[in-house]
Design a protein around this motif. Structure first.
Motif, short mmCIF file in Angstrom:
data_model
loop_
_atom_site.label_atom_id
_atom_site.label_comp_id
_atom_site.label_asym_id
_atom_site.label_seq_id
_atom_site.Cartn_x
_atom_site.Cartn_y
_atom_site.Cartn_z
N LEU A 72 9.44 11.96 16.40
CA LEU A 72 8.02 12.28 16.27
C LEU A 72 7.68 13.51 17.09
O LEU A 72 8.32 13.82 18.09
CB LEU A 72 7.17 11.10 16.74
CG LEU A 72 7.38 9.79 15.99
CD1 LEU A 72 6.61 8.67 16.67
CD2 LEU A 72 6.95 9.94 14.54
N PHE A 73 6.65 14.22 16.66
CA PHE A 73 6.16 15.40 17.37
C PHE A 73 4.71 15.18 17.79
O PHE A 73 3.93 14.58 17.06
CB PHE A 73 6.26 16.64 16.48
CG PHE A 73 7.66 17.05 16.20
CD1 PHE A 73 8.31 17.95 17.03
CD2 PHE A 73 8.36 16.54 15.12
CE1 PHE A 73 9.62 18.33 16.80
CE2 PHE A 73 9.67 16.91 14.87
CZ PHE A 73 10.30 17.80 15.71
N GLY A 74 4.36 15.70 18.95
CA GLY A 74 2.99 15.64 19.44
C GLY A 74 2.14 16.73 18.82
O GLY A 74 2.62 17.58 18.06
N ASP A 75 0.86 16.75 19.17
CA ASP A 75 -0.06 17.76 18.66
C ASP A 75 0.36 19.17 19.07
O ASP A 75 0.03 20.13 18.38
CB ASP A 75 -1.48 17.49 19.17
CG ASP A 75 -2.08 16.25 18.53
OD1 ASP A 75 -1.66 15.89 17.41
OD2 ASP A 75 -2.96 15.64 19.16
N ASP A 76 1.07 19.29 20.18
CA ASP A 76 1.50 20.59 20.66
C ASP A 76 2.80 21.06 20.02
O ASP A 76 3.32 22.13 20.35
CB ASP A 76 1.64 20.58 22.18
CG ASP A 76 2.62 19.51 22.66
OD1 ASP A 76 3.17 18.77 21.82
OD2 ASP A 76 2.81 19.42 23.89
N GLY A 77 3.36 20.26 19.09
CA GLY A 77 4.59 20.63 18.42
C GLY A 77 5.86 20.26 19.17
O GLY A 77 6.96 20.55 18.71
N MET A 78 5.71 19.64 20.32
CA MET A 78 6.87 19.24 21.12
C MET A 78 7.35 17.85 20.68
O MET A 78 6.57 17.03 20.23
CB MET A 78 6.50 19.20 22.61
CG MET A 78 6.00 20.52 23.16
SD MET A 78 7.21 21.84 23.06
CE MET A 78 8.38 21.30 24.27
N VAL A 79 8.65 17.61 20.84
CA VAL A 79 9.21 16.31 20.48
C VAL A 79 8.57 15.24 21.36
O VAL A 79 8.49 15.39 22.57
CB VAL A 79 10.74 16.32 20.65
CG1 VAL A 79 11.30 14.94 20.35
CG2 VAL A 79 11.38 17.34 19.72
N ALA A 80 8.10 14.17 20.71
CA ALA A 80 7.39 13.11 21.43
C ALA A 80 8.13 11.79 21.40
O ALA A 80 7.60 10.78 21.84
CB ALA A 80 5.99 12.95 20.84
N GLY A 81 9.33 11.74 20.86
CA GLY A 81 10.11 10.51 20.88
C GLY A 81 9.95 9.69 19.62
O GLY A 81 9.85 10.22 18.53
N ALA A 82 9.90 8.38 19.79
CA ALA A 82 9.84 7.45 18.67
C ALA A 82 8.66 6.50 18.86
O ALA A 82 8.12 6.38 19.95
CB ALA A 82 11.14 6.66 18.58
N GLY A 83 8.29 5.83 17.78
CA GLY A 83 7.19 4.89 17.88
C GLY A 83 7.03 4.07 16.61
O GLY A 83 7.79 4.22 15.65
N TYR A 84 6.05 3.21 16.62
CA TYR A 84 5.76 2.32 15.51
C TYR A 84 4.42 2.70 14.89
O TYR A 84 3.46 2.99 15.59
CB TYR A 84 5.69 0.87 15.98
CG TYR A 84 7.05 0.30 16.31
CD1 TYR A 84 7.77 -0.41 15.36
CD2 TYR A 84 7.61 0.47 17.56
CE1 TYR A 84 9.02 -0.94 15.66
CE2 TYR A 84 8.86 -0.05 17.87
CZ TYR A 84 9.56 -0.75 16.91
OH TYR A 84 10.79 -1.26 17.20
N GLY A 85 4.37 2.68 13.57
CA GLY A 85 3.15 2.94 12.84
C GLY A 85 2.78 1.74 11.99
O GLY A 85 3.59 0.84 11.76
N LEU A 86 1.56 1.73 11.52
CA LEU A 86 1.03 0.63 10.73
C LEU A 86 1.13 0.97 9.25
O LEU A 86 0.82 2.09 8.84
CB LEU A 86 -0.44 0.42 11.13
CG LEU A 86 -1.14 -0.85 10.75
CD1 LEU A 86 -0.44 -2.05 11.36
CD2 LEU A 86 -2.58 -0.81 11.21
#
Length: 103
Positions: A72-86
């Motif tokens: 995943l990427f954050g709003d700043d375009g940097m890699v943000a890791g992983a997560g869960y979505g609905l």
């Protein structure tokens, strides 16, 4: 004691499901509840530990209410890791567990 536990098990599962899904819906971020992914730590509190949240999210994912996404990427375009979505199914489940108050 086992009979009592079996009788309450569905209620406990619904409560834990609802707790995690409600947080995902109500903290939807800037993109809405179906377009935002959450790191496990964002869904923990004094009652739901990291390990418990992780287990609940895996079960919700297995049942089709959530999905796991990595890279995943954050709003700043940097890699943000992983997560869960609905998922849409998860949002419908939220509406079953947490119906709108009748007026």
């Amino acid at each position: 004691m086992t009979a009592k536990m079996n009788a309450t098990y569905p209620a406990v599962i619904a409560f834990l499901d609802g707790h995690i899904i409600q947080q995902m819906v109500e903290m939807h971020g800037d993109y809405g509840p179906l377009e935002t992914c959450w790191h496990i730590r964002a869904l923990t509190d004094e009652f739901i530990t990291y390990d418990l949240a992780r287990a609940i999210l895996r079960i919700l994912t297995d049942r089709g209410y959530c999905y796991y996404s990595k890279g995943l990427f954050g709003d700043d375009g940097m890699v943000a890791g992983a997560g869960y979505g609905l998922t849409r199914k998860g949002l419908n489940y939220y509406n079953e567990l947490c119906p709108e108050p009748q007026q």
